[in-house]
Design a protein around this motif. Structure first.
Motif, PDB file in Angstrom:
ATOM      1  N   SER A 103       0.308-101.802  60.811  1.00  0.00           N
ATOM      2  CA  SER A 103      -0.390-100.683  59.791  1.00  0.00           C
ATOM      3  C   SER A 103      -1.135-100.724  58.149  1.00  0.00           C
ATOM      4  CB  SER A 103       0.472 -99.646  60.359  1.00  0.00           C
ATOM      5  OG  SER A 103       1.932 -99.969  59.488  1.00  0.00           O
ATOM      6  N   ASP A 141       0.842-101.013  56.031  1.00  0.00           N
ATOM      7  CA  ASP A 141       1.699-100.373  55.104  1.00  0.00           C
ATOM      8  C   ASP A 141       2.211-101.339  54.100  1.00  0.00           C
ATOM      9  OD1 ASP A 141       3.925 -98.446  54.433  1.00  0.00           O
ATOM     10  OD2 ASP A 141       4.894 -97.578  56.222  1.00  0.00           O
ATOM     11  N   ALA A 162       4.850-101.815  60.367  1.00  0.00           N
ATOM     12  CA  ALA A 162       4.478-101.889  58.991  1.00  0.00           C
ATOM     13  C   ALA A 162       2.971-103.256  58.789  1.00  0.00           C
ATOM     14  CB  ALA A 162       5.726-102.174  58.579  1.00  0.00           C
ATOM     15  N   TYR A 215      -4.960-106.118  59.038  1.00  0.00           N
ATOM     16  CA  TYR A 215      -3.766-105.915  57.630  1.00  0.00           C
ATOM     17  C   TYR A 215      -2.402-106.655  58.170  1.00  0.00           C
ATOM     18  CZ  TYR A 215      -5.131-101.023  56.873  1.00  0.00           C
ATOM     19  OH  TYR A 215      -6.094 -99.821  56.534  1.00  0.00           O
ATOM     20  N   HIS A 226       4.029-100.580  51.646  1.00  0.00           N
ATOM     21  CA  HIS A 226       5.838 -99.916  51.000  1.00  0.00           C
ATOM     22  C   HIS A 226       6.574 -99.972  51.640  1.00  0.00           C
ATOM     23  CE1 HIS A 226       8.863 -97.287  49.357  1.00  0.00           C
ATOM     24  NE2 HIS A 226       8.305 -96.577  50.144  1.00  0.00           N
ATOM     25  N   THR A 227       6.721 -99.796  53.553  1.00  0.00           N
ATOM     26  CA  THR A 227       7.700-100.208  54.835  1.00  0.00           C
ATOM     27  C   THR A 227       8.269-101.511  54.213  1.00  0.00           C
ATOM     28  OG1 THR A 227       7.267 -98.383  55.864  1.00  0.00           O
ATOM     29  CG2 THR A 227       8.506 -99.796  56.350  1.00  0.00           C
TER      30      THR A 227
END
Length: 239
Positions: A18, A20, A15, A69, A22-23
């Motif tokens: 990437s 991510d 996560a 990220y 939300h995750t």
């Protein structure tokens, strides 16, 4: 169970790199709902992931995008975690914390600063890239009890050594305790002693414990020797 922990670490790492969000929030919600103490989250999830990101970055196994990220997302999560640490009684001691200049090193420094503050210290965290003159002046102004240099990169070690020498030469806060750890200090055996640090620790949790257990430890002048190996010690302190 170890397998469950490894699976969680893998999900979290994926996560992070990437981007991510939300995750990442889902994972944090899971551990919060399971009543996992924030300190355990820091030691078993945040720190291992950050360490892996730093290792892969050094080995050129992580793209710049993935690194950006991960570090930006971890900064947000680290900020949230800080509010959940158990707060201990104030120690009436002031700590100045600094780190390496890269984003991941500043994150390790922030993690250390947050945990030290929760453990009762009055903490000032400046990150990396601040001149030795300014650090020296600030230590004198704060009448700091401890200086923590956590998460340094190789390029900043000579400046750290010059800072320590300068503090001793000028007699700024003579009882100042100097602690280093993380980053290059985890990879270079004996480096902490070589530059004259009083204590060293490999991760933020160990840092808090080591300082609490060795409040009076100071490196003597004859112990500041170049290339000396660390002496075995359960408390990672200068003898």
């Amino acid at each position: 169970m170890p397998s469950q922990r490894n699976a969680l670490l893998e999900r979290y790492f994926t996560a992070m790199i990437s981007g991510d969000r939300h995750t990442a929030r889902e994972i944090m919600d899971e551990v919060f709902e399971a009543d996992v103490p924030a300190e355990r989250i820091a030691s078993n999830l945040i720190w291992p992931t950050l360490n892996q990101i730093q290792n892969m970055r050094r080995a050129d196994q992580l793209s710049s995008l993935a690194y950006h990220y991960a570090t930006r997302l971890m900064r947000s999560i680290t900020d949230q975690l800080q509010m959940r640490y158990q707060q201990h009684a104030r120690r009436d001691q002031t700590v100045l914390v600094m780190s390496g200049p890269e984003e991941s090193e500043e994150l390790t420094g922030q993690l250390a600063a947050d945990l030290l503050e929760a453990d009762g210290y009055t903490v000032y965290y400046c990150g990396g890239g601040v001149s030795n003159d300014e650090i020296t002046e600030q230590i004198a102004t704060l009448r700091a009890d401890k200086l923590v240099v956590f998460g340094s990169i190789p390029a900043t070690v000579p400046e750290t050594r010059l800072l320590i020498d300068r503090l001793h030469d000028l007699g700024v806060c003579p009882q100042l305790q100097i602690i280093v750890g993380g980053g290059v200090f985890n990879r270079a055996e004996g480096l902490a002693e070589e530059i004259g640090a009083d204590l060293w620790a490999s991760d933020p949790i160990e840092l808090v414990q080591t300082i609490a257990e060795n409040t009076q430890r100071r490196m003597t002048e004859d112990q500041r020797t170049v290339g000396r190996k660390r002496r075995p010690s359960s408390k990672r302190a200068a003898a």
